[in-house]
Design a protein around this motif. Structure first.
Motif, PDB file in Angstrom:
ATOM      1  N   PRO A   1       3.246  -3.857 -12.296  1.00 19.01           N
ATOM      2  CA  PRO A   1       3.631  -4.640 -11.123  1.00 19.01           C
ATOM      3  C   PRO A   1       4.305  -3.840 -10.032  1.00 19.01           C
ATOM      4  O   PRO A   1       4.581  -4.354  -8.979  1.00 19.01           O
ATOM      5  CB  PRO A   1       4.610  -5.668 -11.710  1.00 19.01           C
ATOM      6  N   GLY A   2       4.586  -2.571 -10.301  1.00 17.79           N
ATOM      7  CA  GLY A   2       5.435  -1.807  -9.390  1.00 17.79           C
ATOM      8  C   GLY A   2       4.917  -1.688  -7.978  1.00 17.79           C
ATOM      9  O   GLY A   2       5.628  -1.933  -7.015  1.00 17.79           O
ATOM     10  N   THR A   3       3.655  -1.296  -7.809  1.00 18.37           N
ATOM     11  CA  THR A   3       3.156  -0.996  -6.464  1.00 18.37           C
ATOM     12  C   THR A   3       3.180  -2.204  -5.555  1.00 18.37           C
ATOM     13  O   THR A   3       3.755  -2.179  -4.467  1.00 18.37           O
ATOM     14  CB  THR A   3       1.729  -0.436  -6.563  1.00 18.37           C
ATOM     15  N   GLY A   4       2.535  -3.312  -6.010  1.00 19.61           N
ATOM     16  CA  GLY A   4       2.459  -4.491  -5.150  1.00 19.61           C
ATOM     17  C   GLY A   4       3.798  -5.139  -4.912  1.00 19.61           C
ATOM     18  O   GLY A   4       4.172  -5.436  -3.776  1.00 19.61           O
ATOM     19  N   LEU A   5       4.563  -5.372  -5.990  1.00 17.71           N
ATOM     20  CA  LEU A   5       5.854  -6.042  -5.842  1.00 17.71           C
ATOM     21  C   LEU A   5       6.863  -5.171  -5.107  1.00 17.71           C
ATOM     22  O   LEU A   5       7.691  -5.676  -4.355  1.00 17.71           O
ATOM     23  CB  LEU A   5       6.395  -6.436  -7.222  1.00 17.71           C
ATOM     24  N   ALA A   6       6.801  -3.862  -5.312  1.00 17.00           N
ATOM     25  CA  ALA A   6       7.706  -2.970  -4.580  1.00 17.00           C
ATOM     26  C   ALA A   6       7.401  -3.015  -3.090  1.00 17.00           C
ATOM     27  O   ALA A   6       8.304  -3.037  -2.247  1.00 17.00           O
ATOM     28  CB  ALA A   6       7.582  -1.542  -5.098  1.00 17.00           C
ATOM     29  N   GLY A   7       6.108  -3.030  -2.743  1.00 17.14           N
ATOM     30  CA  GLY A   7       5.742  -3.125  -1.333  1.00 17.14           C
ATOM     31  C   GLY A   7       6.197  -4.433  -0.718  1.00 17.14           C
ATOM     32  O   GLY A   7       6.689  -4.471   0.419  1.00 17.14           O
ATOM     33  N   LEU A   8       6.066  -5.540  -1.475  1.00 16.09           N
ATOM     34  CA  LEU A   8       6.527  -6.836  -0.965  1.00 16.09           C
ATOM     35  C   LEU A   8       8.039  -6.838  -0.771  1.00 16.09           C
ATOM     36  O   LEU A   8       8.548  -7.389   0.220  1.00 16.09           O
ATOM     37  CB  LEU A   8       6.128  -7.945  -1.944  1.00 16.09           C
ATOM     38  N   THR A   9       8.753  -6.243  -1.707  1.00 14.19           N
ATOM     39  CA  THR A   9      10.218  -6.184  -1.587  1.00 14.19           C
ATOM     40  C   THR A   9      10.624  -5.454  -0.314  1.00 14.19           C
ATOM     41  O   THR A   9      11.543  -5.876   0.397  1.00 14.19           O
ATOM     42  CB  THR A   9      10.818  -5.492  -2.815  1.00 14.19           C
ATOM     43  N   GLU A  10       9.938  -4.342  -0.002  1.00 13.94           N
ATOM     44  CA  GLU A  10      10.244  -3.589   1.219  1.00 13.94           C
ATOM     45  C   GLU A  10       9.952  -4.422   2.462  1.00 13.94           C
ATOM     46  O   GLU A  10      10.737  -4.439   3.419  1.00 13.94           O
ATOM     47  CB  GLU A  10       9.425  -2.309   1.247  1.00 13.94           C
ATOM     48  N   ARG A  11       8.815  -5.103   2.465  1.00 13.63           N
ATOM     49  CA  ARG A  11       8.467  -5.931   3.638  1.00 13.63           C
ATOM     50  C   ARG A  11       9.488  -7.044   3.849  1.00 13.63           C
ATOM     51  O   ARG A  11       9.932  -7.305   4.971  1.00 13.63           O
ATOM     52  CB  ARG A  11       7.079  -6.546   3.440  1.00 13.63           C
TER      53      ARG A  11
END
Length: 375
Positions: free
Chosen positions: A335-345
């Motif tokens: 889950p790291g890539t997608g959820l990490a990107g969402l967290t940054e946004r």
């Protein structure tokens, strides 16, 4: 980075490798030769009975100046103070021995070395003291103050210190500019990687679902019209994805929450997952629509790819979005890539991301604004 060199901070020198400083490197030898040449001319053509002493003192000042400026830069405060003490002694020795306060003009060289080696405030204080001593001695020995030498010492102490501080500030600004450029490149790479993940992950998943459905329909030998419709949708989605990739790379891509709702409804239907989605997203706060569109895209993609769900529900309020499914997967793999990107946004608009399994089964992905929109 600080606003500039501190008045009481010891100068530190660490030039980047391969960055020549020809002007600064030549400054010390040229200045030393000028001073030594001036001393030789004064000894040769001046009216003084102390020519040998003047020449010896000039050589000591020139040599001590070069040693302090170049070797002192690589030493600590105690060694710098010792070097400068010897240089100040040489600069004042001639004037003291012959009783001529005008000879204190030689103190200009140790003051210049102090600009390089001492904190700026120390250099100004020492220059002021040297000027005061020169005025007092000339008044005492000659009956009239000698202002020209005093002004020379003050000029060297204050003006050169200011120029040195300005030069170091410019060097710091250049270093900060290079650092900002490096960070900008890294941020742009992260943006492109994040956006490509969002675009390709959802689009390729939907294309895979539609082409797989079309294949099953064709293999069953029934509803050819539906198979053709699914293939057409996959073709259209491929073209749209190509345009989105071009917009992502150029930096002009903007996700639309309304468009993502329509795309999610179509993708879930094609995957055979029951969808309960709001008809519109007009009530969502303006600054949250784009990040919520990315949350919706990522959440629906994960439902289709990982959940094994039979139903998916999307709830939207003016400050939140929630995607629920009734699948059996506790969480999407990696889950790291997608959820990490969402967290940054979401962090850029003051929102937080929550993701985890539901108590009765299924998975929940939600984004909620934690602060009011900036006015």
């Amino acid at each position: 980075m600080q606003d500039g060199p501190e008045p009481t901070a010891w100068p530190a020198y660490a030039d980047p490798p391969g960055s020549p400083r020809p002007i600064r490197r030549m400054f010390g030898p040229v200045l030393a030769l000028v001073g030594l040449g001036t001393t030789v001319v004064r000894a040769r053509y001046g009216h003084t009975p102390h020519r040998p002493l003047m020449l010896v003192d000039g050589v000591l000042i020139a040599g001590g100046f070069l040693a302090a400026v170049y070797a002192g830069r690589r030493t600590g405060p105690p060694a710098r103070i010792a070097m400068l003490a010897g240089l100040y002694l040489a600069g004042s020795a001639f004037a003291v021995l012959v009783g001529d306060p005008r000879g204190l003009g030689g103190l200009a060289y140790p003051i210049i070395a102090s600009v390089v080696l001492l904190p700026p405030l120390w250099t100004r204080v020492i220059g002021t003291l040297a000027a005061v001593i020169e005025v007092a001695l000339s008044w005492w020995l000659r009956g009239a103050p000698s202002w020209d030498v005093a002004l020379l010492l003050m000029f060297v102490a204050y003006v050169l210190t200011g120029i040195n501080q300005l030069s170091r500030t410019v060097a710091e600004l250049r270093a900060a500019r290079d650092e900002i450029a490096t960070l900008s490149v890294a941020a742009e790479r992260a943006r492109v990687a994040r956006d490509l993940h969002d675009v390709l992950g959802h689009s390729l998943t939907t294309i895979t679902v539609k082409t797989a459905l079309a294949r099953r329909v064709l293999e069953s030998g029934a509803e050819h019209a539906r198979a053709v419709a699914e293939i057409r949708d996959a073709e259209r989605l491929s073209r749209d994805t190509l345009e989105e990739i071009r917009a992502t790379v150029s930096g002009y891509r903007r996700a639309s929450l309304t468009a993502e709702l329509a795309g999610a409804r179509s993708a879930l239907r094609g995957a055979g997952i029951g969808a309960r989605l709001p008809l519109s997203a007009d009530d969502v706060r303006a600054d949250l629509r784009e990040p919520f569109a990315h949350v919706l895209r990522e959440g629906v993609t994960n439902v289709i790819r990982h959940s094994g769900a039979g139903a998916c529900e999307v709830r939207i309020t003016p400050t939140s979005i929630e995607i629920r499914d009734d699948g059996t997967a506790a969480a999407p793999p990696r889950p790291g890539t997608g959820l990490a990107g969402l967290t940054e946004r979401l962090a850029t608009v003051g929102a937080r991301l929550d993701a985890g399994p539901l108590t009765g089964g299924g998975f929940r992905l939600a984004a909620t604004a934690t602060q009011e929109a900036e006015t």
